[in-house]
Design a protein around this motif. Structure first.
Motif, short mmCIF file in Angstrom:
data_model
loop_
_atom_site.label_atom_id
_atom_site.label_comp_id
_atom_site.label_asym_id
_atom_site.label_seq_id
_atom_site.Cartn_x
_atom_site.Cartn_y
_atom_site.Cartn_z
N PHE A 1 0.81 -1.31 0.02
CA PHE A 1 0.14 0.14 0.06
C PHE A 1 0.96 1.38 -0.04
N ILE A 2 1.80 1.30 0.97
CA ILE A 2 2.77 2.59 0.94
C ILE A 2 3.45 2.51 -0.32
N SER A 3 3.94 1.70 -1.10
CA SER A 3 4.44 1.84 -2.48
C SER A 3 3.50 2.49 -3.59
N THR A 4 2.46 2.41 -3.20
CA THR A 4 1.33 2.98 -4.12
C THR A 4 1.05 4.55 -3.96
N LEU A 5 1.37 4.75 -2.57
CA LEU A 5 1.06 6.38 -2.28
C LEU A 5 1.35 7.24 -3.40
N PRO A 6 2.65 7.45 -3.57
CA PRO A 6 3.35 8.46 -4.35
C PRO A 6 2.42 8.62 -5.69
N LYS A 7 2.17 7.71 -6.39
CA LYS A 7 1.42 7.56 -7.59
C LYS A 7 -0.32 8.10 -7.47
N GLN A 8 -0.68 7.45 -6.26
CA GLN A 8 -2.28 7.61 -6.20
C GLN A 8 -2.31 9.07 -5.44
N THR A 9 -1.56 9.55 -4.60
CA THR A 9 -1.96 10.57 -3.97
C THR A 9 -0.93 11.53 -3.96
N GLY A 10 0.19 11.51 -4.52
CA GLY A 10 1.26 12.37 -4.51
C GLY A 10 2.12 12.66 -3.18
N ILE A 11 1.79 11.69 -2.09
CA ILE A 11 2.45 11.66 -1.10
C ILE A 11 3.76 10.89 -1.03
N GLN A 12 4.65 11.51 -0.91
CA GLN A 12 6.21 10.86 -0.99
C GLN A 12 6.50 10.26 0.35
N VAL A 13 6.70 9.03 0.44
CA VAL A 13 6.96 8.56 1.74
C VAL A 13 8.48 8.03 2.02
N SER A 14 8.94 8.32 3.03
CA SER A 14 10.45 7.82 3.34
C SER A 14 10.42 6.93 4.34
#
Length: 65
Positions: free
Chosen positions: A36-49
């Motif tokens: 799920f975390i790997s999909t966040l940047p594409k789906q929401t624009g949220i970059q996760v470190s």
């Protein structure tokens, strides 16, 4: 709230959230959380470190500011 919204809020809070905290809150398994975390940047624009905390070696995910 949906589980996705819960995880998003956990990542946005100060200090982020550990893999274990997210698993406990959602009931998801490790691979589900990571997927799920790997999909966040594409789906929401949220970059996760993703970092490993020295004190207890826990994986910590945090939304990049």
């Amino acid at each position: 709230f949906s589980k996705k919204a819960i995880v998003r809020d956990m990542l946005l809070r100060a200090g982020g959230a550990t893999l274990q905290e997210i698993m406990a809150e959602t009931g998801w398994q490790k691979h589900t959380v990571r997927g799920f975390i790997s999909t966040l940047p594409k789906q929401t624009g949220i970059q996760v470190s993703s970092t490993r905390r020295e004190s207890d070696k826990a994986r910590v995910y945090e939304a990049a500011k």
